[in-house]
Design an enzyme around this catalytic site. Structure first.
Site, PDB file in Angstrom:
ATOM      1  N   HIS A  96      -3.278  -4.930   2.039  1.00 61.01           N
ATOM      2  CA  HIS A  96      -2.493  -5.162   3.070  1.00 61.01           C
ATOM      3  C   HIS A  96      -2.572  -6.495   3.613  1.00 61.01           C
ATOM      4  O   HIS A  96      -3.259  -6.820   4.546  1.00 61.01           O
ATOM      5  CB  HIS A  96      -3.176  -4.277   4.292  1.00 61.01           C
ATOM      6  CG  HIS A  96      -3.034  -2.623   3.972  1.00 61.01           C
ATOM      7  ND1 HIS A  96      -1.969  -2.155   4.701  1.00 61.01           N
ATOM      8  CD2 HIS A  96      -3.868  -1.825   3.597  1.00 61.01           C
ATOM      9  CE1 HIS A  96      -2.195  -0.757   4.620  1.00 61.01           C
ATOM     10  NE2 HIS A  96      -3.461  -0.845   3.694  1.00 61.01           N
ATOM     11  N   GLU A 137      -0.555  -7.893   5.710  1.00 56.31           N
ATOM     12  CA  GLU A 137      -0.303  -7.800   7.103  1.00 56.31           C
ATOM     13  C   GLU A 137      -1.528  -7.634   8.011  1.00 56.31           C
ATOM     14  O   GLU A 137      -1.187  -7.875   9.406  1.00 56.31           O
ATOM     15  CB  GLU A 137       0.873  -6.791   7.368  1.00 56.31           C
ATOM     16  CG  GLU A 137       0.397  -5.260   7.343  1.00 56.31           C
ATOM     17  CD  GLU A 137       0.518  -4.585   5.754  1.00 56.31           C
ATOM     18  OE1 GLU A 137       0.295  -5.381   4.910  1.00 56.31           O
ATOM     19  OE2 GLU A 137       0.068  -3.474   5.795  1.00 56.31           O
ATOM     20  N   CYS A 162       0.833  -1.282  -0.011  1.00 59.36           N
ATOM     21  CA  CYS A 162       0.066   0.069  -0.159  1.00 59.36           C
ATOM     22  C   CYS A 162       0.903   1.202   0.035  1.00 59.36           C
ATOM     23  O   CYS A 162       1.590   1.500  -1.155  1.00 59.36           O
ATOM     24  CB  CYS A 162      -1.107  -0.213   1.155  1.00 59.36           C
ATOM     25  SG  CYS A 162      -2.415   0.907   0.850  1.00 59.36           S
TER      26      CYS A 162
HETATM   27  N1  GLN Z   1      -3.233   6.550   0.646  1.00 57.70           N
HETATM   28  C1  GLN Z   1      -2.057   5.984   1.462  1.00 57.70           C
HETATM   29  C2  GLN Z   1      -0.995   6.847   1.031  1.00 57.70           C
HETATM   30  O1  GLN Z   1      -1.148   7.782   0.248  1.00 57.70           O
HETATM   31  C3  GLN Z   1      -1.922   4.658   1.525  1.00 57.70           C
HETATM   32  C4  GLN Z   1      -2.977   4.030   2.287  1.00 57.70           C
HETATM   33  C5  GLN Z   1      -2.392   2.643   3.057  1.00 57.70           C
HETATM   34  O2  GLN Z   1      -1.066   2.342   3.071  1.00 57.70           O
HETATM   35  N2  GLN Z   1      -3.338   2.015   3.543  1.00 57.70           N
HETATM   36  O3  GLN Z   1       0.023   6.760   1.835  1.00 57.70           O
END
Ligand code: GLN
Length: 285
Positions: free
Chosen positions: A253, A255, A96
């Site tokens: 995610h 995790e 992410c």
């Molecule tokens: N949208 C988030 C960002 O720009 C990432 C979100 C996440 O890691 N759940 O960092």
């Protein structure tokens, strides 16, 4: 032989990654029959360049990419991270926010908001699915996991993808960093800097293709729900898992689930890599 794996612990879900890494390594030791029993994994939280230099591989967790990048800059970690990923080319996995940081180009980025590490020749679109309230869980079919069964999570069963303000890979870029025509001219887009020592030629020689390892089919995205089983043909969709050489990224995610399959898969690759290194240095010596 020790394999030292770091988890960047500046912000975000780093404890959750460490927990699943621990479980995945125990699983491998007990259940993977051809695993070398003399390979031991060591896991570390990484907050400094000194600690990073001890690592053979790294995870950059989900969280908030702007915060992670600002704290990394303040901790003098950005350049060491770029060296780790792009010069030393050590295995690195971003989830992410981590995927955003590992992209060579990212959309929807405010000026001065964030700096990228780079390493994956892709452009990510941040917050692709909208705001926090538009977060969702989708059953994913990830072909690279097909051979892995960890008992509780049967082989071939869907992987629960948790998408929280998730990015997607909206474009695969040409290999050659520094020649990403047009990327630097795009509005609200940030690109990763070229590493001095990296050089365009070196990068061209070392680069591998970006492999798409997972898609979120359109119908799942629209419904924001679990995939309906078996009906219709596989459709194209949003790219939510990619790998390029040593760098691996997922939009979602793992995790935050109890499913260790991706961690098992990734650790097994680190083991194979360590064995290859060992064999090649034996052959050289
Ligand atoms: N949208 C988030 C960002 O720009 C990432 C979100 C996440 O890691 N759940 O960092």
């Amino acid at each position: 032989m020790n394999i030292t794996v770091g988890v960047l612990a500046l912000q975000g879900a780093f404890r959750e990654h460490l927990h699943l890494l621990q479980r995945a390594s125990e699983y491998i030791l007990k259940n993977v029959l051809d695993a070398r029993l003399d390979i031991t994994f060591v896991f570390h939280e990484i907050r400094t360049a000194e600690k990073l230099s001890l690592c053979d591989a790294l995870i950059i967790p989900g969280g908030e990419s702007t915060t992670i990048s600002l704290v990394a800059a303040r901790s003098n970690l950005l350049e060491p991270l770029r060296d780790f990923v792009k010069l030393q080319r050590k295995p690195t996995w971003g989830t992410c926010a981590g995927l955003i940081l590992l992209a060579e180009s990212a959309n929807r980025t405010k000026q001065g908001g964030q700096e990228l590490i780079g390493g994956l020749d892709v452009r990510v679109n941040r917050n692709h699915f909208g705001r926090q309230v538009e977060s969702f869980v989708a059953d994913l079919d990830l072909p690279f996991l097909h051979g892995i069964s960890t008992g509780t999570d049967g082989a071939g069963s869907a992987f629960q993808g948790i998408f929280i303000r998730a990015p997607v890979v909206e474009r695969i870029l040409p290999h050659v960093q520094g020649e990403q025509k047009g990327e630097e001219q795009r509005q609200d887009t940030v690109i990763a800097p070229l590493r001095q020592a990296e050089g365009v030629e070196a990068r061209r020689a070392l680069s591998k293709d970006v492999e798409v390892l997972g898609l979120l089919p359109d119908r799942i995205k629209k419904a924001g729900l679990k995939a309906s089983s078996g009906e219709g043909e596989a459709e194209a969709g949003d790219i939510i898992a990619v790998r390029q050489g040593n760098v691996f990224g997922t939009s979602f995610h793992p995790e935050l689930t109890g499913d260790i399959r991706i961690h098992v898969w990734w650790l097994r690759q680190l083991m194979q890599r360590a064995e290859e290194f060992e064999n090649s240095s034996l052959a050289d010596g």
